[in-house]
Motif scaffolding. Structure first.
Motif, PDB file in Angstrom:
ATOM      1  N   CYS A 110      39.551  43.950  16.954  1.00 53.34           N
ATOM      2  CA  CYS A 110      39.259  44.444  18.295  1.00 53.34           C
ATOM      3  C   CYS A 110      38.739  45.862  18.138  1.00 53.34           C
ATOM      4  O   CYS A 110      39.466  46.742  17.666  1.00 53.34           O
ATOM      5  CB  CYS A 110      40.511  44.412  19.154  1.00 53.34           C
ATOM      6  SG  CYS A 110      40.318  45.111  20.810  1.00 53.34           S
ATOM      7  N   ALA A 111      37.486  46.062  18.508  1.00 51.85           N
ATOM      8  CA  ALA A 111      36.862  47.377  18.398  1.00 51.85           C
ATOM      9  C   ALA A 111      36.394  47.822  19.775  1.00 51.85           C
ATOM     10  O   ALA A 111      36.199  47.003  20.675  1.00 51.85           O
ATOM     11  CB  ALA A 111      35.685  47.315  17.434  1.00 51.85           C
ATOM     12  N   ALA A 112      36.207  49.122  19.912  1.00 52.95           N
ATOM     13  CA  ALA A 112      35.824  49.685  21.200  1.00 52.95           C
ATOM     14  C   ALA A 112      34.535  50.473  21.098  1.00 52.95           C
ATOM     15  O   ALA A 112      34.232  51.053  20.053  1.00 52.95           O
ATOM     16  CB  ALA A 112      36.930  50.584  21.742  1.00 52.95           C
ATOM     17  N   SER A 113      33.796  50.447  22.166  1.00 51.72           N
ATOM     18  CA  SER A 113      32.650  51.341  22.295  1.00 51.72           C
ATOM     19  C   SER A 113      32.775  52.092  23.610  1.00 51.72           C
ATOM     20  O   SER A 113      33.193  51.531  24.620  1.00 51.72           O
ATOM     21  CB  SER A 113      31.337  50.566  22.246  1.00 51.72           C
ATOM     22  OG  SER A 113      31.242  49.680  23.336  1.00 51.72           O
ATOM     23  N   GLY A 114      32.473  53.373  23.550  1.00 47.45           N
ATOM     24  CA  GLY A 114      32.538  54.179  24.762  1.00 47.45           C
ATOM     25  C   GLY A 114      33.869  54.843  25.000  1.00 47.45           C
ATOM     26  O   GLY A 114      34.001  55.630  25.940  1.00 47.45           O
ATOM     27  N   PHE A 115      34.875  54.515  24.222  1.00 53.09           N
ATOM     28  CA  PHE A 115      36.160  55.201  24.345  1.00 53.09           C
ATOM     29  C   PHE A 115      36.925  55.065  23.036  1.00 53.09           C
ATOM     30  O   PHE A 115      36.580  54.274  22.163  1.00 53.09           O
ATOM     31  CB  PHE A 115      36.980  54.659  25.530  1.00 53.09           C
ATOM     32  CG  PHE A 115      37.433  53.229  25.393  1.00 53.09           C
ATOM     33  CD1 PHE A 115      36.574  52.179  25.655  1.00 53.09           C
ATOM     34  CD2 PHE A 115      38.750  52.938  25.031  1.00 53.09           C
ATOM     35  CE1 PHE A 115      36.996  50.863  25.555  1.00 53.09           C
ATOM     36  CE2 PHE A 115      39.179  51.629  24.936  1.00 53.09           C
ATOM     37  CZ  PHE A 115      38.301  50.586  25.189  1.00 53.09           C
ATOM     38  N   THR A 116      37.982  55.856  22.931  1.00 47.67           N
ATOM     39  CA  THR A 116      38.760  55.885  21.691  1.00 47.67           C
ATOM     40  C   THR A 116      39.912  54.906  21.785  1.00 47.67           C
ATOM     41  O   THR A 116      40.883  55.121  22.511  1.00 47.67           O
ATOM     42  CB  THR A 116      39.294  57.304  21.442  1.00 47.67           C
ATOM     43  OG1 THR A 116      38.191  58.207  21.377  1.00 47.67           O
ATOM     44  CG2 THR A 116      40.071  57.365  20.122  1.00 47.67           C
ATOM     45  N   LEU A 117      39.795  53.833  21.029  1.00 48.35           N
ATOM     46  CA  LEU A 117      40.809  52.775  21.080  1.00 48.35           C
ATOM     47  C   LEU A 117      42.172  53.290  20.660  1.00 48.35           C
ATOM     48  O   LEU A 117      43.204  52.798  21.123  1.00 48.35           O
ATOM     49  CB  LEU A 117      40.363  51.625  20.169  1.00 48.35           C
ATOM     50  CG  LEU A 117      41.021  50.280  20.392  1.00 48.35           C
ATOM     51  CD1 LEU A 117      40.644  49.728  21.746  1.00 48.35           C
ATOM     52  CD2 LEU A 117      40.637  49.320  19.279  1.00 48.35           C
ATOM     53  N   ASN A 118      42.188  54.290  19.789  1.00 45.15           N
ATOM     54  CA  ASN A 118      43.443  54.812  19.257  1.00 45.15           C
ATOM     55  C   ASN A 118      44.366  55.341  20.357  1.00 45.15           C
ATOM     56  O   ASN A 118      45.578  55.421  20.159  1.00 45.15           O
ATOM     57  CB  ASN A 118      43.159  55.945  18.268  1.00 45.15           C
ATOM     58  CG  ASN A 118      42.471  55.453  17.010  1.00 45.15           C
ATOM     59  OD1 ASN A 118      42.485  54.265  16.719  1.00 45.15           O
ATOM     60  ND2 ASN A 118      41.861  56.359  16.291  1.00 45.15           N
ATOM     61  N   LEU A 119      43.813  55.691  21.490  1.00 44.94           N
ATOM     62  CA  LEU A 119      44.611  56.271  22.567  1.00 44.94           C
ATOM     63  C   LEU A 119      45.219  55.220  23.492  1.00 44.94           C
ATOM     64  O   LEU A 119      45.948  55.573  24.421  1.00 44.94           O
ATOM     65  CB  LEU A 119      43.745  57.230  23.396  1.00 44.94           C
ATOM     66  CG  LEU A 119      43.123  58.399  22.635  1.00 44.94           C
ATOM     67  CD1 LEU A 119      42.263  59.228  23.586  1.00 44.94           C
ATOM     68  CD2 LEU A 119      44.192  59.242  21.977  1.00 44.94           C
ATOM     69  N   TYR A 120      44.931  53.967  23.242  1.00 42.01           N
ATOM     70  CA  TYR A 120      45.355  52.915  24.154  1.00 42.01           C
ATOM     71  C   TYR A 120      46.292  51.916  23.495  1.00 42.01           C
ATOM     72  O   TYR A 120      46.189  51.628  22.306  1.00 42.01           O
ATOM     73  CB  TYR A 120      44.132  52.150  24.669  1.00 42.01           C
ATOM     74  CG  TYR A 120      43.302  52.936  25.645  1.00 42.01           C
ATOM     75  CD1 TYR A 120      42.415  53.909  25.217  1.00 42.01           C
ATOM     76  CD2 TYR A 120      43.418  52.709  27.017  1.00 42.01           C
ATOM     77  CE1 TYR A 120      41.659  54.636  26.117  1.00 42.01           C
ATOM     78  CE2 TYR A 120      42.660  53.426  27.924  1.00 42.01           C
ATOM     79  CZ  TYR A 120      41.791  54.386  27.464  1.00 42.01           C
ATOM     80  OH  TYR A 120      41.044  55.107  28.357  1.00 42.01           O
ATOM     81  N   THR A 121      47.178  51.403  24.305  1.00 38.23           N
ATOM     82  CA  THR A 121      47.940  50.224  23.919  1.00 38.23           C
ATOM     83  C   THR A 121      46.990  49.028  23.914  1.00 38.23           C
ATOM     84  O   THR A 121      46.144  48.901  24.811  1.00 38.23           O
ATOM     85  CB  THR A 121      49.073  49.995  24.928  1.00 38.23           C
ATOM     86  OG1 THR A 121      50.094  50.960  24.698  1.00 38.23           O
ATOM     87  CG2 THR A 121      49.653  48.587  24.824  1.00 38.23           C
ATOM     88  N   ILE A 122      47.133  48.161  22.933  1.00 38.56           N
ATOM     89  CA  ILE A 122      46.280  46.973  22.851  1.00 38.56           C
ATOM     90  C   ILE A 122      47.133  45.720  22.944  1.00 38.56           C
ATOM     91  O   ILE A 122      48.088  45.546  22.195  1.00 38.56           O
ATOM     92  CB  ILE A 122      45.478  46.959  21.541  1.00 38.56           C
ATOM     93  CG1 ILE A 122      44.572  48.191  21.467  1.00 38.56           C
ATOM     94  CG2 ILE A 122      44.657  45.667  21.450  1.00 38.56           C
ATOM     95  CD1 ILE A 122      43.558  48.290  22.586  1.00 38.56           C
ATOM     96  N   GLY A 123      46.748  44.892  23.882  1.00 39.87           N
ATOM     97  CA  GLY A 123      47.389  43.589  24.005  1.00 39.87           C
ATOM     98  C   GLY A 123      46.461  42.505  23.488  1.00 39.87           C
ATOM     99  O   GLY A 123      45.236  42.596  23.645  1.00 39.87           O
ATOM    100  N   TRP A 124      47.033  41.515  22.853  1.00 43.53           N
ATOM    101  CA  TRP A 124      46.284  40.330  22.442  1.00 43.53           C
ATOM    102  C   TRP A 124      46.726  39.171  23.336  1.00 43.53           C
ATOM    103  O   TRP A 124      47.920  38.950  23.526  1.00 43.53           O
ATOM    104  CB  TRP A 124      46.540  39.978  20.987  1.00 43.53           C
ATOM    105  CG  TRP A 124      45.840  40.856  20.013  1.00 43.53           C
ATOM    106  CD1 TRP A 124      46.364  41.919  19.338  1.00 43.53           C
ATOM    107  CD2 TRP A 124      44.467  40.766  19.588  1.00 43.53           C
ATOM    108  NE1 TRP A 124      45.414  42.493  18.525  1.00 43.53           N
ATOM    109  CE2 TRP A 124      44.235  41.786  18.656  1.00 43.53           C
ATOM    110  CE3 TRP A 124      43.422  39.903  19.904  1.00 43.53           C
ATOM    111  CZ2 TRP A 124      43.004  41.976  18.048  1.00 43.53           C
ATOM    112  CZ3 TRP A 124      42.197  40.090  19.299  1.00 43.53           C
ATOM    113  CH2 TRP A 124      41.991  41.118  18.380  1.00 43.53           C
TER     114      TRP A 124
END
Length: 121
Positions: A22-36
């Motif tokens: 799961c990769a992100a564009s336009g924001f920093t994924l590291n700052l978010y909780t990620i749900g699958w």
């Protein structure tokens, strides 16, 4: 534009493994909780894992506990879902979603388009 992109879905045989990204564009994924999440047509979407922005021990649904592992690579700004001992009942479209709050949360702000995982002999 803020986007999440899942990848790694494939057709595999029972017992095999896959790793979703799961990769992100336009924001920093590291700052978010990620749900699958995963969803089968005609069934409700199922949350299978949640990993907070701080890392720590992820949460897992009973259906995948002991077989799936969520992890983060902060250097790559990417979250992974390692899926081992896959079963036919794991067949679904898998999604990642980003939330501003720690796990557990029901408020997800961004969603990916999904990646198909098919487990079949």
């Amino acid at each position: 534009q803020l986007q999440l992109v899942e990848s790694g879905g494939d057709l595999v045989q029972p017992g095999e493994s896959l790793r979703l990204s799961c990769a992100a564009s336009g924001f920093t994924l590291n700052l978010y909780t990620i749900g699958w999440f995963r969803q089968v047509p005609g069934k409700e979407r199922e949350e299978i894992s949640c990993i907070s922005s701080s890392g720590g021990i992820p949460n897992y649904a009973d259906s995948v506990k002991g077989r799936f592992t969520a992890s983060r690579d902060y250097a790559k700004n990417t979250v992974y879902l390692q899926m081992n001992s896959l079963k036919p009942e794991d067949t679904a479209v898998y999604y990642c979603a980003a939330a501003r709050y720690y796990c557990p949360t029901t408020v997800y702000n961004y969603w990916g388009q999904g990646t198909q995982v098919t487990v079949s002999s």
